[in-house]
Design a protein around this motif. Structure first.
Motif, PDB file in Angstrom:
ATOM      1  N   GLY A  34      52.145  -2.614 -40.516  1.00  0.00           N
ATOM      2  CA  GLY A  34      51.101  -2.235 -39.571  1.00  0.00           C
ATOM      3  C   GLY A  34      50.785  -3.387 -38.628  1.00  0.00           C
ATOM      4  N   GLY A  35      49.922  -3.108 -37.649  1.00  0.00           N
ATOM      5  CA  GLY A  35      49.475  -4.144 -36.716  1.00  0.00           C
ATOM      6  C   GLY A  35      50.450  -4.472 -35.615  1.00  0.00           C
ATOM      7  N   ASP A  94      54.990   5.979 -31.046  1.00  0.00           N
ATOM      8  CA  ASP A  94      54.891   5.349 -32.376  1.00  0.00           C
ATOM      9  C   ASP A  94      53.678   4.421 -32.450  1.00  0.00           C
ATOM     10  N   GLU A  95      53.332   3.810 -31.317  1.00  0.00           N
ATOM     11  CA  GLU A  95      52.196   2.888 -31.245  1.00  0.00           C
ATOM     12  C   GLU A  95      50.923   3.543 -31.791  1.00  0.00           C
ATOM     13  N   ALA A  96      50.608   4.733 -31.286  1.00  0.00           N
ATOM     14  CA  ALA A  96      49.393   5.439 -31.709  1.00  0.00           C
ATOM     15  C   ALA A  96      49.509   5.909 -33.149  1.00  0.00           C
ATOM     16  N   THR A 123      59.580   7.360 -25.450  1.00  0.00           N
ATOM     17  CA  THR A 123      58.695   8.525 -25.338  1.00  0.00           C
ATOM     18  C   THR A 123      57.566   8.326 -24.339  1.00  0.00           C
ATOM     19  N   LEU A 124      57.327   7.084 -23.904  1.00  0.00           N
ATOM     20  CA  LEU A 124      56.223   6.847 -22.978  1.00  0.00           C
ATOM     21  C   LEU A 124      56.642   6.115 -21.700  1.00  0.00           C
ATOM     22  N   GLU A 125      57.930   5.887 -21.518  1.00  0.00           N
ATOM     23  CA  GLU A 125      58.380   5.148 -20.334  1.00  0.00           C
ATOM     24  C   GLU A 125      58.640   6.085 -19.156  1.00  0.00           C
ATOM     25  N   ASN A 126      58.633   5.526 -17.951  1.00  0.00           N
ATOM     26  CA  ASN A 126      58.835   6.327 -16.740  1.00  0.00           C
ATOM     27  C   ASN A 126      60.260   6.868 -16.660  1.00  0.00           C
ATOM     28  N   ALA A 127      61.246   5.988 -16.842  1.00  0.00           N
ATOM     29  CA  ALA A 127      62.640   6.425 -16.847  1.00  0.00           C
ATOM     30  C   ALA A 127      62.935   7.121 -18.170  1.00  0.00           C
ATOM     31  N   ARG A 148      60.231  -0.232 -24.950  1.00  0.00           N
ATOM     32  CA  ARG A 148      59.975   0.388 -26.250  1.00  0.00           C
ATOM     33  C   ARG A 148      59.395  -0.603 -27.259  1.00  0.00           C
ATOM     34  N   GLN A 149      59.872  -1.849 -27.239  1.00  0.00           N
ATOM     35  CA  GLN A 149      59.406  -2.866 -28.184  1.00  0.00           C
ATOM     36  C   GLN A 149      58.389  -3.827 -27.563  1.00  0.00           C
ATOM     37  N   LYS A 150      57.880  -3.490 -26.388  1.00  0.00           N
ATOM     38  CA  LYS A 150      56.939  -4.380 -25.720  1.00  0.00           C
ATOM     39  C   LYS A 150      55.697  -4.584 -26.587  1.00  0.00           C
ATOM     40  N   GLY A 151      55.302  -5.858 -26.749  1.00  0.00           N
ATOM     41  CA  GLY A 151      54.134  -6.176 -27.569  1.00  0.00           C
ATOM     42  C   GLY A 151      54.487  -6.761 -28.924  1.00  0.00           C
ATOM     43  N   ARG A 152      55.740  -6.592 -29.360  1.00  0.00           N
ATOM     44  CA  ARG A 152      56.153  -7.152 -30.650  1.00  0.00           C
ATOM     45  C   ARG A 152      56.451  -8.645 -30.520  1.00  0.00           C
ATOM     46  N   ILE A 153      56.213  -9.384 -31.596  1.00  0.00           N
ATOM     47  CA  ILE A 153      56.533 -10.810 -31.621  1.00  0.00           C
ATOM     48  C   ILE A 153      58.054 -10.973 -31.568  1.00  0.00           C
ATOM     49  N   LYS A 154      58.523 -11.906 -30.721  1.00  0.00           N
ATOM     50  CA  LYS A 154      59.958 -12.067 -30.498  1.00  0.00           C
ATOM     51  C   LYS A 154      60.387 -13.513 -30.672  1.00  0.00           C
ATOM     52  N   ALA A 155      61.562 -13.694 -31.243  1.00  0.00           N
ATOM     53  CA  ALA A 155      62.173 -15.024 -31.359  1.00  0.00           C
ATOM     54  C   ALA A 155      62.747 -15.446 -30.004  1.00  0.00           C
ATOM     55  N   ASP A 156      63.138 -16.720 -29.912  1.00  0.00           N
ATOM     56  CA  ASP A 156      63.739 -17.241 -28.669  1.00  0.00           C
ATOM     57  C   ASP A 156      65.084 -16.603 -28.359  1.00  0.00           C
TER      58      ASP A 156
END
Length: 388
Positions: free
Chosen positions: A126-127, A135-137, A213-217, A312-320
């Protein structure tokens, strides 16, 4: 009396993440594993992956829910069917607590039924945020219906608390995928090639792209751009893993089949690689291309790049090791150019995976054994202002 822990799984990826937790529950003398399998596991179109599960575990209930439609109406009907069947399954199994992972619609149905049946719920991962998908909601809704929370990073722990959950019931155990990497004996290159009936090239990419599911394209438009970019690559072989059952997943899978039919000399596709072959593949490819969470959660441990397409994965913590790019051919090709620069290859060598040390299952077991389930259903909203 053993405490009955009921795990629900609906997808191949989620089962792979839950595997070691299920093994730990089975091995624990104080716990009894119950297993409910649903969703894509029971679909011939998605590989009937429940058969792989049966080789390792006893399945207590199979819940059919997938209609042969990935439209919004079809998915909503599937959720309704699932909720009815989960209610019946819980009545029969009488679990002490259910354990679910992630953010998918079949898990939302499982949790909704458990909440009404007054069964405590433990939620993994979660979180997190995925701004390009609904999926976010669903994920945050599951958080609010759950009573124990096992998250992958400290930032995600803070976010769950921000949603009003009590800090003492939110545990940062790290990502479940790291444990698989540490505990599975991965295939050698020769074993891997033999297992997929396909020879690797000088350069190789793994493509995992799921519906947006929520993107413009649309998913179709984005995937066409990816395929155009892939066509420009030289001396490169492509391994596709097919999309999940979200809205328009079948459209992506049809496009994959058509591409591989025309380019069988350099590409191969799988409905499901399974956890062993998927993680083994990460040893031998240069990059994970697409929008799957595995590019963020597992790929960094192998010191390889991820080209993360779209939001789709915007907002998730990402490595370098993660390169974000727009879902456009030219932008994807720029990302490939950057990937192969010596400067970026040097970054990969020193990449650290932000999702923990691979000890998640043992930490979760500890909590599942010790938590007092009496009165756990009564939740107090933890207000950050009051508790400053």
């Amino acid at each position: 009396m053993k405490r009955k822990i009921c795990i629900v799984t609906g997808t191949r990826a989620e089962y792979g993440l839950l595997y070691w937790l299920m093994k730990e529950i089975e091995a624990n003398s104080e716990l009894e594993l119950q297993l409910i399998v649903t969703g894509m596991h029971l679909s011939p179109e998605f590989g009937l992956t429940y058969k792989e599960i049966e080789k390792e575990f006893k399945i207590d209930k199979k819940i059919e829910m997938l209609l042969s439609s990935d439209t919004s109406i079809g998915i909503s009907k599937s959720m309704g069917l699932a909720q009815i069947s989960f209610a019946e399954a819980y009545e029969e199994l009488q679990p002490d607590i259910i354990v679910v992972l992630g953010d998918r619609y079949e898990i939302f149905s499982a949790v909704s039924s458990a909440m009404i049946a007054r069964i405590p719920i433990a939620h993994l991962h979660g979180g997190e945020t995925t701004e390009g998908a609904f999926d976010e909601a669903i994920r945050h809704s599951i958080t609010k219906m759950s009573h124990l929370h096992f998250v992958a990073t400290e930032e995600y722990r803070k976010r769950v608390i921000q949603l009003g959950e009590e800090p003492k019931k939110v545990f940062n155990v790290g990502g479940m995928g790291i444990e698989n990497i540490k505990r599975l004996k991965l295939l050698s290159k020769e074993e891997f090639e033999k297992s997929i009936y396909f020879k690797l090239n000088r350069k190789n990419i793994l493509v995992t792209f799921h519906p947006v599911t929520l993107e413009n394209a649309t998913a179709r438009e984005q995937f066409i751009e990816m395929l155009k970019a892939i066509d420009e690559l030289k001396n490169t072989n492509i391994i596709f893993t097919k999309a999940n059952s979200d809205t328009d997943g079948r459209i992506i899978n049809k496009m994959i089949d058509e591409y591989v039919a025309k380019n069988s000399h350099k590409s191969v596709a799988f409905t499901s690689l399974g956890q062993l072959r998927y993680l083994s593949a990460l040893q031998f490819v240069d990059v994970v291309l697409g929008n799957s969470s595995s590019g963020l959660a597992e790929a960094p441990s192998f010191k390889i790049g991820t080209i993360n397409v779209g939001d789709r994965q915007k907002g998730r913590i990402k490595a370098d090791s993660v390169i974000d790019c727009k879902p456009q051919k030219e932008e994807i090709l720029k990302a490939f150019d950057r990937l192969y620069l010596k400067e970026f290859q040097d970054v990969l060598i020193n990449t650290q995976n932000p999702y923990g040390d691979g000890m998640a299952s043992k930490e979760i077991i500890k909590a599942l054994k010790q938590v007092n389930l009496k009165d756990i259903l009564k939740k107090k909203f933890y207000d950050l202002k009051e508790n400053k």
